[in-house]
Design a protein around this motif. Structure first.
Motif, PDB file in Angstrom:
ATOM      1  N   ALA A  34       0.830  -1.204   0.000  1.00  0.00           N
ATOM      2  CA  ALA A  34       0.000   0.000   0.000  1.00  0.00           C
ATOM      3  C   ALA A  34       0.867   1.257   0.000  1.00  0.00           C
ATOM      4  O   ALA A  34       0.555   2.249  -0.678  1.00  0.00           O
ATOM      5  N   ALA A  35       1.968   1.216   0.734  1.00  0.00           N
ATOM      6  CA  ALA A  35       2.883   2.357   0.754  1.00  0.00           C
ATOM      7  C   ALA A  35       3.557   2.535  -0.593  1.00  0.00           C
ATOM      8  O   ALA A  35       3.754   3.659  -1.075  1.00  0.00           O
ATOM      9  N   GLU A  36       3.914   1.413  -1.231  1.00  0.00           N
ATOM     10  CA  GLU A  36       4.526   1.504  -2.550  1.00  0.00           C
ATOM     11  C   GLU A  36       3.533   2.032  -3.581  1.00  0.00           C
ATOM     12  O   GLU A  36       3.900   2.831  -4.453  1.00  0.00           O
ATOM     13  N   ARG A  37       2.281   1.628  -3.479  1.00  0.00           N
ATOM     14  CA  ARG A  37       1.255   2.133  -4.389  1.00  0.00           C
ATOM     15  C   ARG A  37       1.108   3.641  -4.227  1.00  0.00           C
ATOM     16  O   ARG A  37       1.053   4.383  -5.219  1.00  0.00           O
ATOM     17  N   ALA A  66       1.673   4.267 -14.587  1.00  0.00           N
ATOM     18  CA  ALA A  66       2.495   3.587 -13.589  1.00  0.00           C
ATOM     19  C   ALA A  66       1.844   2.254 -13.253  1.00  0.00           C
ATOM     20  O   ALA A  66       0.668   2.209 -12.865  1.00  0.00           O
ATOM     21  N   ARG A  67       2.584   1.184 -13.391  1.00  0.00           N
ATOM     22  CA  ARG A  67       2.078  -0.146 -13.076  1.00  0.00           C
ATOM     23  C   ARG A  67       1.746  -0.240 -11.581  1.00  0.00           C
ATOM     24  O   ARG A  67       2.510   0.252 -10.736  1.00  0.00           O
ATOM     25  N   ASP A  68       0.626  -0.867 -11.261  1.00  0.00           N
ATOM     26  CA  ASP A  68       0.305  -1.081  -9.854  1.00  0.00           C
ATOM     27  C   ASP A  68       1.266  -2.122  -9.276  1.00  0.00           C
ATOM     28  O   ASP A  68       1.527  -3.148  -9.924  1.00  0.00           O
ATOM     29  N   PRO A  69       1.809  -1.901  -8.080  1.00  0.00           N
ATOM     30  CA  PRO A  69       2.805  -2.834  -7.547  1.00  0.00           C
ATOM     31  C   PRO A  69       2.231  -4.173  -7.093  1.00  0.00           C
ATOM     32  O   PRO A  69       2.976  -5.148  -6.968  1.00  0.00           O
ATOM     33  N   GLU A  70       0.926  -4.233  -6.858  1.00  0.00           N
ATOM     34  CA  GLU A  70       0.292  -5.474  -6.406  1.00  0.00           C
ATOM     35  C   GLU A  70      -0.436  -6.164  -7.551  1.00  0.00           C
ATOM     36  O   GLU A  70      -0.194  -7.347  -7.843  1.00  0.00           O
ATOM     37  N   PHE A  71      -1.314  -5.431  -8.214  1.00  0.00           N
ATOM     38  CA  PHE A  71      -2.066  -5.965  -9.358  1.00  0.00           C
ATOM     39  C   PHE A  71      -1.324  -5.525 -10.613  1.00  0.00           C
ATOM     40  O   PHE A  71      -1.675  -4.538 -11.254  1.00  0.00           O
ATOM     41  N   THR A  72      -0.285  -6.269 -10.945  1.00  0.00           N
ATOM     42  CA  THR A  72       0.684  -5.803 -11.931  1.00  0.00           C
ATOM     43  C   THR A  72       0.158  -5.793 -13.368  1.00  0.00           C
ATOM     44  O   THR A  72       0.836  -5.281 -14.259  1.00  0.00           O
ATOM     45  N   ARG A 123       6.683  -5.523 -21.658  1.00  0.00           N
ATOM     46  CA  ARG A 123       7.892  -5.214 -20.885  1.00  0.00           C
ATOM     47  C   ARG A 123       7.604  -5.323 -19.383  1.00  0.00           C
ATOM     48  O   ARG A 123       7.297  -4.316 -18.727  1.00  0.00           O
ATOM     49  N   PRO A 124       7.736  -6.503 -18.795  1.00  0.00           N
ATOM     50  CA  PRO A 124       7.498  -6.650 -17.350  1.00  0.00           C
ATOM     51  C   PRO A 124       8.426  -5.791 -16.501  1.00  0.00           C
ATOM     52  O   PRO A 124       8.093  -5.484 -15.345  1.00  0.00           O
ATOM     53  N   ASP A 125       9.575  -5.404 -17.053  1.00  0.00           N
ATOM     54  CA  ASP A 125      10.511  -4.555 -16.304  1.00  0.00           C
ATOM     55  C   ASP A 125      10.054  -3.110 -16.224  1.00  0.00           C
ATOM     56  O   ASP A 125      10.527  -2.353 -15.367  1.00  0.00           O
ATOM     57  N   VAL A 126       9.154  -2.705 -17.102  1.00  0.00           N
ATOM     58  CA  VAL A 126       8.712  -1.313 -17.161  1.00  0.00           C
ATOM     59  C   VAL A 126       7.669  -1.037 -16.080  1.00  0.00           C
ATOM     60  O   VAL A 126       6.624  -1.686 -16.035  1.00  0.00           O
ATOM     61  N   VAL A 127       7.975  -0.093 -15.225  1.00  0.00           N
ATOM     62  CA  VAL A 127       7.017   0.373 -14.216  1.00  0.00           C
ATOM     63  C   VAL A 127       6.190   1.527 -14.769  1.00  0.00           C
ATOM     64  O   VAL A 127       4.999   1.640 -14.474  1.00  0.00           O
ATOM     65  N   ALA A 128       6.810   2.370 -15.588  1.00  0.00           N
ATOM     66  CA  ALA A 128       6.121   3.561 -16.070  1.00  0.00           C
ATOM     67  C   ALA A 128       6.487   3.869 -17.510  1.00  0.00           C
ATOM     68  O   ALA A 128       7.595   3.543 -17.977  1.00  0.00           O
TER      69      ALA A 128
END
Length: 271
Positions: A34-37, A66-72, A123-128
């Motif tokens: 939640a903090a990371e989100r 921005a990719r969600d950190p939990e529901f990727t 690209r699974p490595d891409v967060v944003a």
């Protein structure tokens, strides 16, 4: 005058400060999703505000995700038809794999879904990922040029960007988005012909910084070529410089002063 500026210094006062006592900036590490989100959403909002400040807004065009950190398989994105300059954390949308809004109060930009969903999937490595119709980016995109290693800053993209030469109107087709993602490949950036720039990163910070510095590098290239002959950096030094300043850690770090500026001057973005 502050008292500290009136304090005399002696030779004994000039011993080096231990490195471990210096303030260094590093990406945060989270043990709470939640903090990371919340962190990603704040960085996304700040990046959007900065795009507004830098004049990258063109009506309803442009988006950062921005990719969600939990529901990727879901990503956060700016709401459709809301000014970059006004976006708050509470305005962000969470979008699923079908392009449906599962959190938020506005519709999603269909082009944002078509492009970004394909990139996040490929690209699974891409967060944003970041894209807008910035002036110099779309001008460069209309010329058929790649970004050349004309300056130290532009070397961040040396052999690390590509061009997508297809143009057939606004990107609403997910298959079109998949072709963009395939052409992007493992690169950090892509020039979309007759359209503009798109950048990707392993953090919101780096993806936003890559876009900002790529836009400025495009500006420098266009001005330089209009002024006269340009002198590209040779391959060996361009590659060396890329390896020095084109890393994700440097992309993250370069964004931090901009984060400081926008969060101090526009704290309502956290609402």
């Amino acid at each position: 005058m502050p008292p500290s500026s009136r304090e005399p210094l002696t030779r004994e006062d000039l011993s080096p400060i231990p490195a471990e006592e210096l303030i260094t900036r590093r990406p945060p590490v989270f043990d709470d999703v939640a903090a990371e989100r919340r962190h990603r959403k704040e960085r996304l909002t700040a990046a959007l505000r900065l795009f507004g400040r830098f004049g990258f807004e063109e009506g309803v065009a442009g988006h950062i995700t921005a990719r969600d950190p939990e529901f990727t398989d879901h990503f956060w994105v700016n709401p459709f038809a809301v000014s970059f300059k006004h976006i708050r954390v509470s305005d962000l949308l969470l979008v699923n794999t079908d392009g449906q809004v599962v959190r938020g109060r506005h519709p999603v930009n269909e082009a944002a879904f078509a492009i970004h969903s394909a990139i996040h999937h490929a690209r699974p490595d891409v967060v944003a990922a970041a894209h807008s119709h910035s002036l110099y980016g779309k001008t460069l995109a209309a010329t058929g040029q790649f970004l050349e290693p004309l300056t130290q800053d532009s070397c961040a993209f040396y052999q690390d960007h590509t061009r997508f030469e297809e143009f057939s109107g606004v990107v609403y087709d997910t298959d079109y988005g998949k072709r963009i993602a395939a052409t992007l490949g493992a690169n950090k950036a892509i020039i979309l012909a007759n359209h503009g720039l798109l950048t990707a990163g392993t953090s919101v910070d780096s993806a936003a910084w890559w876009f900002i510095t790529m836009e400025r590098s495009a500006q420098a290239q266009l001005i330089g070529k209009a002024t006269g002959d340009t002198r590209p950096i040779d391959h060996e030094n361009a590659k060396l410089t890329h390896d020095q300043i084109g890393t994700e850690s440097l992309g993250w770090l370069m964004f931090q002063p901009l984060w400081d500026q926008i969060t101090r001057s526009e704290p309502d973005l956290f609402d």
